[in-house]
Structures are given as structure tokens and as C-alpha cells.
Design a protein around this motif. Structure first.
Motif, short mmCIF file in Angstrom:
data_model
loop_
_atom_site.label_atom_id
_atom_site.label_comp_id
_atom_site.label_asym_id
_atom_site.label_seq_id
_atom_site.Cartn_x
_atom_site.Cartn_y
_atom_site.Cartn_z
N LEU A 27 0.84 -1.20 0.00
CA LEU A 27 0.00 0.00 0.00
C LEU A 27 0.88 1.25 0.00
O LEU A 27 1.84 1.35 0.77
CB LEU A 27 -0.90 0.02 1.23
N GLU A 28 0.55 2.18 -0.88
CA GLU A 28 1.27 3.45 -0.95
C GLU A 28 0.34 4.57 -0.48
O GLU A 28 -0.80 4.66 -0.94
CB GLU A 28 1.74 3.73 -2.38
N PHE A 29 0.84 5.41 0.43
CA PHE A 29 0.02 6.50 0.93
C PHE A 29 0.91 7.61 1.51
O PHE A 29 2.06 7.35 1.92
CB PHE A 29 -0.97 6.01 1.99
N PRO A 30 0.41 8.83 1.54
CA PRO A 30 1.19 9.95 2.09
C PRO A 30 1.05 10.03 3.61
O PRO A 30 0.00 9.72 4.17
CB PRO A 30 0.57 11.18 1.42
N VAL A 31 2.12 10.44 4.25
CA VAL A 31 2.11 10.66 5.71
C VAL A 31 2.76 12.00 6.00
O VAL A 31 3.47 12.57 5.16
CB VAL A 31 2.85 9.53 6.46
N THR A 32 2.54 12.48 7.20
CA THR A 32 3.10 13.77 7.61
C THR A 32 3.96 13.57 8.86
O THR A 32 3.52 12.93 9.83
CB THR A 32 1.99 14.79 7.91
N SER A 33 5.16 14.11 8.83
CA SER A 33 6.05 14.00 9.98
C SER A 33 5.65 15.01 11.06
O SER A 33 4.80 15.87 10.84
CB SER A 33 7.49 14.26 9.55
N LYS A 34 6.29 14.91 12.22
CA LYS A 34 5.99 15.84 13.31
C LYS A 34 6.35 17.27 12.94
O LYS A 34 5.80 18.23 13.48
CB LYS A 34 6.75 15.42 14.57
N SER A 35 7.29 17.41 12.00
CA SER A 35 7.69 18.75 11.56
C SER A 35 6.79 19.27 10.43
O SER A 35 7.10 20.27 9.79
CB SER A 35 9.14 18.73 11.10
N LYS A 36 5.67 18.55 10.20
CA LYS A 36 4.67 18.94 9.19
C LYS A 36 5.15 18.74 7.75
O LYS A 36 4.56 19.25 6.82
CB LYS A 36 4.24 20.40 9.38
N LYS A 37 6.21 17.95 7.56
CA LYS A 37 6.69 17.66 6.23
C LYS A 37 5.97 16.43 5.70
O LYS A 37 5.92 15.39 6.36
CB LYS A 37 8.19 17.42 6.24
N GLU A 38 5.42 16.53 4.49
CA GLU A 38 4.70 15.40 3.90
C GLU A 38 5.61 14.57 3.03
O GLU A 38 6.43 15.10 2.29
CB GLU A 38 3.51 15.90 3.07
N PHE A 39 5.50 13.27 3.14
CA PHE A 39 6.24 12.37 2.27
C PHE A 39 5.42 11.11 2.02
O PHE A 39 4.42 10.86 2.70
CB PHE A 39 7.62 12.03 2.85
N TRP A 40 5.82 10.34 1.01
CA TRP A 40 5.11 9.14 0.63
C TRP A 40 5.84 7.89 1.12
O TRP A 40 7.08 7.86 1.11
CB TRP A 40 4.96 9.06 -0.89
#
Length: 267
Positions: A27-40
Motif C-alpha cells: 500500500l502506498e500513501f502519504p504521511v506527515t512528519s511531526k515537523s509537518k513535512k509530507e512524504f510518501w
């Protein structure tokens, strides 16, 4: 952290596991780090069961695929942009109403459709002279207005005019940082942030240019933007040349008719 927009999708995906299945598809999906940076991420989950088939644990392998995903998304955006540009160019070159329209109406339609496709803040056509350029027609989508007659003198922007005289295409993502357009930054009347200028030629000679402007934000012009703007410039050049030929033909026919009528009257 999985965003709220994708959380339900992820939960639903991992809730649908049959009793005889011991792993999930990737499964591929986007997530957000604690620093508000989005990555896949790409995630593979394996299920471990006991002797009676009950789930006792999971293991997951998660990879950062941000670079790969961004490349895929850029490819999709590029394909969508190319499709839009090709559709608009097809409309401009096959418009059945062109034969019943005058040059001003044709040019206005070209500017309106081109601005929508490009997503620019202003688009204009200019006549080029040795010491100045004069606006033939300009369209501003935000106010949905046309205007004309603006004059830019070569003495005010020497480096810009030097490039125009050589028939160069000017691609300025930031006009203040480009050699040919930095002179505009000192003008208090300037509101341009990014600029794409494409020359127009009539009978092989430089006659003017098509100018695409961004005034509300900066724009990194890509090859698709450039190719589309060049095609628009060619379509406008053909329209101007056709009008010129038609006007000459009309004048010749009118003169011939007058001459014939005169000879009849003399007889």
C-alpha cells in the motif's frame, strides 16, 4: 502520521483480510512528519497466526518513496498539461467561426483561450519596432478585460530590447534575476514577477512578440509552456498574415473594379 484525508482509506485497506490470508498487498500513501513535512511511503504488512488461525502479531516493511512518487505525479501533471495544450491548439486551428470573424475577434479569442490554458495573469501581443514595442491587444483574466496601446521604449529597457531585436525567446522565472528583464525591477509601475516572451515572425522577419506574465506569484516555465506559447505565436502570425493578404487582395480587386467601371463609363 496519516492525514485525516487518507486515514479511512488505510484503515479500510487493512481491515479487509480473509482468514486464509497472511499478508497484505503493498500500500502506498502519504504521511506527515511531526515537523509537518509530507512524504510518501510504501508499506508491506505480514500477518502471523497461531495454530488455530488467530492473528498474534504483525510485521511491516516501510520504505520512503517520496522521490519516486513525486516523479510519477509530475509525469501525470505533465501529461494532463500537454493534453490541455493540445486540445486548445486544436480548437484555435479548427474553429469553424473564424471565417465569419474579424481579426480583432480572432486575436481576442486566441488570447482568452491561451490564458486559460497557461494559467497566466496576463497575456498580450506586441508590435515590434526598432525603438519600441506597442501593445496590439492584452488580456487580463482576473478582470476579464482587454486593452491595447501600451508603449515600451527601448531606451528605458536596453538589455530587454537587445534580446528582442535578436528574436530571442525570453524565459524569466524571476524577472529581477534575469539578465534581459532585470531593468523592469527598477520601474515603480512594474508588477511582473515572471515572464515568458516568444517572438512572432511574418515572412521570416521579426514583427512582434507574444508576452505571458505572472503578476501574483512566480512561475517556473517548463518546456510544455514554451512549446505552447510558440504555437500560439505561430497561430497569431498566420492570422495576421492571412488578414494582410486578404486586405491586399481586396484592395487590388477594388482598384480593378474601379478601373473597369471607369472604362465602361468612358465608352
Amino acid at each position: 502520521i496519516v492525514s485525516n484525508d487518507n486515514k479511512l482509506q488505510v484503515i479500510k485497506f487493512y481491515s479487509e483480510l480473509s482468514t486464509n490470508q497472511n499478508d497484505f498487498d503493498v500500500l502506498e500513501f502519504p504521511v506527515t512528519s511531526k515537523s509537518k513535512k509530507e512524504f510518501w511511503v510504501s508499506q508491506k504488512v505480514i500477518v502471523y497466526r497461531n495454530e488455530v488461525g488467530e492473528i498474534v502479531s504483525f510485521s511491516a516493511i516501510t520504505r520512503d518513496i517520496t522521490t519516486l512518487k513525486n516523479t510519477e505525479l509530475e509525469k501525470v501533471k505533465r501529461q494532463e498539461k500537454m493534453y490541455t495544450y493540445n486540445q486548445v491548439l486544436h480548437q484555435l486551428t479548427t474553429n469553424p467561426n473564424t471565417a465569419d470573424s474579424n481579426l480583432d475577434e480572432i486575436v481576442s479569442d486566441i488570447l482568452l483561450k491561451s490564458s486559460e490554458a497557461l494559467g497566466v495573469d496576463r497575456i498580450s501581443i506586441w508590435n515590434h519596432f526598432d525603438d519600441k514595442v506597442v501593445s496590439l491587444k492584452a488580456y487580463t483574466p482576473d478582470s476579464n478585460t482587454f486593452d491595447q496601446g501600451e508603449v515600451i521604449l527601448g531606451t528605458d529597457y536596453p538589455r530587454y530590447f537587445s534580446a528582442l531585436k535578436e528574436g530571442k525567446t525570453i524565459i524569466a522565472n524571476n524577472i529581477c534575476e534575469h539578465d534581459y528583464t532585470s531593468d523592469f525591477c527598477v520601474s515603480p509601475d512594474n508588477d511582473i514577477k515572471s515572464l515568458l516572451d516568444v517572438p512572432m515572425f511574418l515572412n521570416g522577419k521579426l514583427s512582434g512578440l507574444v508576452c505571458c506574465e505572472m503578476t501574483t506569484s512566480f512561475r517556473v516555465w517548463d518546456n510544455e509552456d514554451l512549446n505552447f506559447a510558440r504555437s500560439v505565436a505561430e497561430i497569431i502570425s498566420i492570422s495576421l498574415e492571412t488578414e494582410k493578404i486578404w486586405a491586399k487582395s481586396f484592395a487590388d480587386n477594388s482598384n480593378s473594379s474601379v478601373a473597369n467601371n471607369s472604362s465602361v463609363e468612358l465608352t
